[in-house]
Design a protein around this motif. Structure first.
Motif, PDB file in Angstrom:
ATOM      1  N   ALA A 132      40.704  42.267  36.806  1.00  0.00           N
ATOM      2  CA  ALA A 132      41.835  43.115  37.177  1.00  0.00           C
ATOM      3  C   ALA A 132      42.960  42.295  37.812  1.00  0.00           C
ATOM      4  CB  ALA A 132      41.378  44.219  38.126  1.00  0.00           C
ATOM      5  N   LEU A 133      42.602  41.387  38.707  1.00  0.00           N
ATOM      6  CA  LEU A 133      43.626  40.566  39.359  1.00  0.00           C
ATOM      7  C   LEU A 133      44.259  39.588  38.375  1.00  0.00           C
ATOM      8  CD1 LEU A 133      41.897  39.811  42.782  1.00  0.00           C
ATOM      9  CD2 LEU A 133      43.722  41.450  42.305  1.00  0.00           C
ATOM     10  N   ILE A 134      43.440  39.014  37.491  1.00  0.00           N
ATOM     11  CA  ILE A 134      43.960  38.057  36.511  1.00  0.00           C
ATOM     12  C   ILE A 134      44.958  38.726  35.576  1.00  0.00           C
ATOM     13  CG2 ILE A 134      43.307  36.680  34.491  1.00  0.00           C
ATOM     14  CD1 ILE A 134      40.724  35.972  35.965  1.00  0.00           C
ATOM     15  N   VAL A 135      44.747  40.005  35.279  1.00  0.00           N
ATOM     16  CA  VAL A 135      45.659  40.731  34.389  1.00  0.00           C
ATOM     17  C   VAL A 135      46.837  41.302  35.179  1.00  0.00           C
ATOM     18  CG1 VAL A 135      45.880  42.708  32.838  1.00  0.00           C
ATOM     19  CG2 VAL A 135      43.827  41.278  32.758  1.00  0.00           C
ATOM     20  N   PHE A 136      46.574  41.887  36.337  1.00  0.00           N
ATOM     21  CA  PHE A 136      47.604  42.595  37.091  1.00  0.00           C
ATOM     22  C   PHE A 136      48.724  41.668  37.565  1.00  0.00           C
ATOM     23  CE2 PHE A 136      49.236  44.212  41.166  1.00  0.00           C
ATOM     24  CZ  PHE A 136      49.687  45.467  40.771  1.00  0.00           C
ATOM     25  N   ILE A 137      48.341  40.519  38.128  1.00  0.00           N
ATOM     26  CA  ILE A 137      49.352  39.649  38.751  1.00  0.00           C
ATOM     27  C   ILE A 137      50.335  39.076  37.735  1.00  0.00           C
ATOM     28  CG2 ILE A 137      49.666  37.514  40.049  1.00  0.00           C
ATOM     29  CD1 ILE A 137      47.081  38.194  41.557  1.00  0.00           C
ATOM     30  N   PRO A 138      49.885  38.462  36.627  1.00  0.00           N
ATOM     31  CA  PRO A 138      50.883  37.930  35.683  1.00  0.00           C
ATOM     32  C   PRO A 138      51.632  39.004  34.911  1.00  0.00           C
ATOM     33  CG  PRO A 138      48.674  37.621  34.803  1.00  0.00           C
ATOM     34  CD  PRO A 138      48.515  38.109  36.217  1.00  0.00           C
ATOM     35  N   THR A 139      51.051  40.194  34.770  1.00  0.00           N
ATOM     36  CA  THR A 139      51.740  41.258  34.046  1.00  0.00           C
ATOM     37  C   THR A 139      53.024  41.661  34.756  1.00  0.00           C
ATOM     38  OG1 THR A 139      49.663  42.112  33.140  1.00  0.00           O
ATOM     39  CG2 THR A 139      51.535  43.601  33.155  1.00  0.00           C
ATOM     40  N   ILE A 140      52.979  41.713  36.085  1.00  0.00           N
ATOM     41  CA  ILE A 140      54.186  42.064  36.833  1.00  0.00           C
ATOM     42  C   ILE A 140      55.285  41.028  36.599  1.00  0.00           C
ATOM     43  CG2 ILE A 140      55.128  42.298  39.168  1.00  0.00           C
ATOM     44  CD1 ILE A 140      52.629  43.615  40.023  1.00  0.00           C
ATOM     45  N   GLY A 141      54.899  39.774  36.448  1.00  0.00           N
ATOM     46  CA  GLY A 141      55.884  38.719  36.259  1.00  0.00           C
ATOM     47  C   GLY A 141      56.295  38.493  34.820  1.00  0.00           C
ATOM     48  N   ASP A 142      55.866  39.341  33.901  1.00  0.00           N
ATOM     49  CA  ASP A 142      56.213  39.170  32.493  1.00  0.00           C
ATOM     50  C   ASP A 142      57.624  39.698  32.234  1.00  0.00           C
ATOM     51  OD1 ASP A 142      56.341  40.046  29.547  1.00  0.00           O
ATOM     52  OD2 ASP A 142      54.525  38.822  29.613  1.00  0.00           O
TER      53      ASP A 142
END
Length: 289
Positions: A217-227
């Motif tokens: 969840a963290l691996i997906v959530f964090i970079p998704t916001i910065g996309d």
């Protein structure tokens, strides 16, 4: 004995010094630069005496920032939920159904999307979901529609689909590792005590797999916001996220202090949410135990 421990410590520090120095150089230095820029009145490093908090006051008072930040968090949450929900069955299948000698091949197949550029994969989804794309062409050929569907592209749903596909391998791998560490005798004990497969999964498998789920969840959530590529291409620029706002301030408007303040504020918000998520997960595990 103490000298031996000191020598081992010295050897360890010597061993990690090169990668640690590299990490500090490529990670800490840019972050510190952005942090410093966020307190400047303009974008030039020569004005080091003119520090101000005005950039942060402007960010927190800006309703556009509030709206875009909430949208970014919402999209990231949807992508995370969709990715983890879809990744868990795949990881479960790999861990419990695939023969041990074939797991390496399956993991190899999962990593195939990494062979192509992320930008190319986003463009492919634009082709698939486009006005004359694969989906519309297929539906027209089957006679199910007369005019191409216009609601499958340039919206949040299209962005969630694209991002969930892009980050799926990042979610599958940590969940798979967590499932592989589960002692199979615990599952057999649950079955011997009369538990059904569903209850054994709920009471044993899922709690033990939660560290992998949290990591995914963290691996997906964090970079998704910065996309910012997917909102620009799949969203058509109509659904900007916080990264697009930062890019506009940094490049289009050449306002580095404001862009840096936006970036630092977004990082702090994401850090607080991530820590809260980890804390809630620990509390969940304590209750389950």
């Amino acid at each position: 004995m103490a000298s031996g421990n000191r020598s081992q410590t010295a050897q360890g520090l010597t061993l990690i010094a090169p990668p640690l120095g590299y990490a500090v150089l490529v990670l800490a230095a840019p972050l510190l630069t952005i942090l410093a820029y966020s307190f400047f009145k303009d974008g030039y490093l020569t004005v080091i005496r003119e520090f101000t908090l005005e950039n942060y006051r402007t960010v927190w008072a800006d309703p556009i920032f509030h709206r875009i930040m909430l949208r970014s968090l919402g999209v990231a949450a949807l992508v995370t939920l969709a990715t983890v929900v879809l990744a868990f069955p795949v990881a479960y299948f790999l861990s419990f159904a695939v023969a041990p000698q074939k797991k390496a091949m399956w993991l190899f197949l999962i990593t195939i999307p990494f062979w192509t550029s992320y930008l190319i994969r986003v463009f492919l989804w634009k082709v698939i979901l486009g006005y004359n794309g694969v989906i519309n062409s297929g539906l027209k050929t089957l006679g199910l529609i007369e005019q191409p569907l216009t609601f499958i592209l340039y919206n949040v749903n299209a962005m969630v689909i694209t991002l969930a596909h892009a980050y799926a391998p990042f979610a599958i791998l940590p969940i798979f590792i967590a499932l592989e560490k589960i002692d199979r005798s615990l599952l057999e004990a649950g079955r011997d005590l009369g538990e059904s497969r569903a209850m054994t999964f709920w009471r044993v498998t899922l709690p033990l797999a939660m560290p992998g789920v949290v990591a995914a969840a963290l691996i997906v959530f964090i970079p998704t916001i910065g996309d910012y590529v997917t909102p620009a291409l799949i969203g058509g620029g109509k659904i900007p996220m916080i990264a697009n706002m930062i890019q506009a301030q940094m490049l289009d408007l050449d306002n580095r202090p404001m862009g840096s303040a936006l970036a630092v504020t977004a990082m702090l918000i994401v850090a607080v949410i991530s820590l809260a998520f980890i804390g809630l997960n620990r509390r969940f595990l304590k209750v389950r135990q």
